[in-house]
Scaffold this active site. Structure first.
Site, PDB file in Angstrom:
ATOM      1  N   TYR A  10       0.798  -0.901  -0.012  1.00 48.92           N
ATOM      2  CA  TYR A  10       0.111  -0.092   0.025  1.00 48.92           C
ATOM      3  C   TYR A  10       1.016   1.328  -0.084  1.00 48.92           C
ATOM      4  CZ  TYR A  10       0.887   0.880   5.081  1.00 48.92           C
ATOM      5  OH  TYR A  10       1.436   1.358   6.139  1.00 48.92           O
ATOM      6  N   LYS A  31       6.388  -2.142   1.986  1.00 47.20           N
ATOM      7  CA  LYS A  31       5.373  -1.426   2.590  1.00 47.20           C
ATOM      8  C   LYS A  31       4.004  -2.400   2.668  1.00 47.20           C
ATOM      9  CE  LYS A  31       3.237   3.406   3.120  1.00 47.20           C
ATOM     10  NZ  LYS A  31       3.251   3.374   4.577  1.00 47.20           N
ATOM     11  N   GLU A  89      13.137   2.481  13.562  1.00 43.86           N
ATOM     12  CA  GLU A  89      12.285   3.560  12.975  1.00 43.86           C
ATOM     13  C   GLU A  89      10.922   3.558  13.974  1.00 43.86           C
ATOM     14  OE1 GLU A  89      10.395   2.763   9.238  1.00 43.86           O
ATOM     15  OE2 GLU A  89      10.322   0.568   9.709  1.00 43.86           O
ATOM     16  N   LEU A 101      11.383   1.407   6.397  1.00 43.72           N
ATOM     17  CA  LEU A 101      10.903   1.767   5.308  1.00 43.72           C
ATOM     18  C   LEU A 101      11.604   2.927   4.571  1.00 43.72           C
ATOM     19  CD1 LEU A 101       7.997   1.042   3.810  1.00 43.72           C
ATOM     20  CD2 LEU A 101       7.201   3.092   4.788  1.00 43.72           C
TER      21      LEU A 101
HETATM   22  N1  PLP Z   1       8.075   3.765   8.598  1.00 44.83           N
HETATM   23  C1  PLP Z   1       6.965   3.094   8.853  1.00 44.83           C
HETATM   24  C2  PLP Z   1       7.067   1.836   9.347  1.00 44.83           C
HETATM   25  C3  PLP Z   1       5.779   3.620   8.213  1.00 44.83           C
HETATM   26  O1  PLP Z   1       4.469   3.034   8.550  1.00 44.83           O
HETATM   27  C4  PLP Z   1       5.674   4.844   7.703  1.00 44.83           C
HETATM   28  C5  PLP Z   1       4.269   5.470   7.231  1.00 44.83           C
HETATM   29  O2  PLP Z   1       3.403   4.984   7.489  1.00 44.83           O
HETATM   30  C6  PLP Z   1       6.923   5.682   7.624  1.00 44.83           C
HETATM   31  C7  PLP Z   1       8.218   4.908   8.337  1.00 44.83           C
HETATM   32  C8  PLP Z   1       7.066   6.888   6.926  1.00 44.83           C
HETATM   33  O3  PLP Z   1       6.847   6.739   5.516  1.00 44.83           O
HETATM   34  P1  PLP Z   1       6.223   7.835   4.641  1.00 44.83           P
HETATM   35  O4  PLP Z   1       7.298   8.972   4.849  1.00 44.83           O
HETATM   36  O5  PLP Z   1       6.403   7.519   3.221  1.00 44.83           O
HETATM   37  O6  PLP Z   1       4.922   8.010   4.981  1.00 44.83           O
END
Ligand code: PLP
Length: 288
Positions: free
Chosen positions: A36, A151, A183, A207
């Site tokens: 997603y 993701k 993270e 991610l």
């Molecule tokens: N890390 C994780 C585990 C996440 O679920 C998300 C966002 O949902 C992020 C980092 C931040 O990612 P993004 O900046 O692409 O929203």
């Protein structure tokens, strides 16, 4: 919870969100077999859509699911969802699963068309209280799998971790693995110490956050440096500032970690600068 707006996209059609249906035999439902994206849109324009589409394509490739749309078709889908839901500042969720089969088998059948689903919601302006005072976080051991770079829609561990953070009176869980920062449960993390801004490097343990890129560009626009380096738990405890960043929360300051103040317990000066630069970047790229 932000309510889904009235029109969603499902498998080629824009339909009423409350009337959209998929089969319980969809592999997304049975196995969490899908990926997603969450894309923020400001003034009706998606921020960094190309980066989100690239990450989506990389996730589909890792799972061996054929990308069901071209770049132009994805862009059209986004424009449709945003336009049909009135534009403005929206979050757009997009999910692609391996599709619906005739039964349940771990090994996927060949040639099943992926399920493509998207919906939107109104993106609330950042909470003024959080902007002023920051948020609380707790550190928790990372119980997720070893492909956090995908993701995946299988978010059970993130749900458990977020519930645990809430039970401890915190807004977010900052995850550690082997004594090092991974993270946030749904965010990337920046740490400031003695004027140096740092964030962990890309790895299977986290991610590839798109907002991380936006924050990095905001830092660069201020002619400040950003170090990509491993961050030990002790560095978190000693930090002058900690920030979380994600598509729906932009960049926010963590002012209490594990019940202790971070720095002097208020959003720090570098956060203030980077937050302002982030707003300017949004304005430049989305005209919002
Ligand atoms: N890390 C994780 C585990 C996440 O679920 C998300 C966002 O949902 C992020 C980092 C931040 O990612 P993004 O900046 O692409 O929203």
């Amino acid at each position: 919870m932000a309510e889904a707006l009235p029109t969603c996209y499902l498998n080629g059609e824009f339909v009423a969100t409350d009337a959209a249906r998929i089969s319980p035999l969809d592999r997304g439902f049975l196995f969490g077999d899908g990926v997603y994206e969450v894309v923020p849109c400001y003034g009706g324009r998606p921020l960094r859509l190309e980066s989100h589409l690239e990450r989506l394509a990389a996730g589909l490739e890792a799972l061996g699911i054929g990308n069901p749309r071209t770049g132009a078709q994805w862009r059209e889908l986004f424009a449709g969802l945003v336009g049909k839901n009135g534009g403005g500042d929206l979050g757009v969720y997009l999910e692609v699963t391996r599709g619906t089969e005739s039964g349940r088998d771990f090994l996927p059948a060949e040639g099943t068309p992926p399920t493509v689903f998207g919906f939107a919601w109104t993106l609330a302006p950042p909470d003024p209280d959080q902007r002023k005072h920051g948020i609380k976080a707790v550190t928790l051991e990372d119980i997720r799998w070893l492909r956090c770079d995908i993701k995946s829609v299988a978010l059970l561990a993130a749900v458990m971790l977020r519930r645990e953070a809430q039970a401890q009176g915190a807004d977010e869980a900052i995850l550690v693995r082997g004594g090092r920062l991974a993270e946030g449960s749904s965010s990337c993390v920046f740490v400031v110490r003695d004027g140096v801004i740092a964030t962990p490097p890309a790895s299977h343990e986290r991610l590839p956050s798109i907002t991380r890129e936006v924050v990095a560009d905001s830092i660069q626009s201020l002619e400040l440096g950003l170090k990509e380096q491993d961050i030990a738990c002790a560095d978190l405890t000693r930090a002058d500032e900690i920030w979380l960043a994600s598509s729906t929360r932009e960049v926010i300051a963590v002012t209490r970690l594990d019940g202790q103040p971070v720095g002097n317990g208020t959003p720090g000066p570098l956060w203030g600068k980077v937050h302002a630069a982030f707003q300017q970047l949004k304005q430049r790229e989305c005209g919002a």
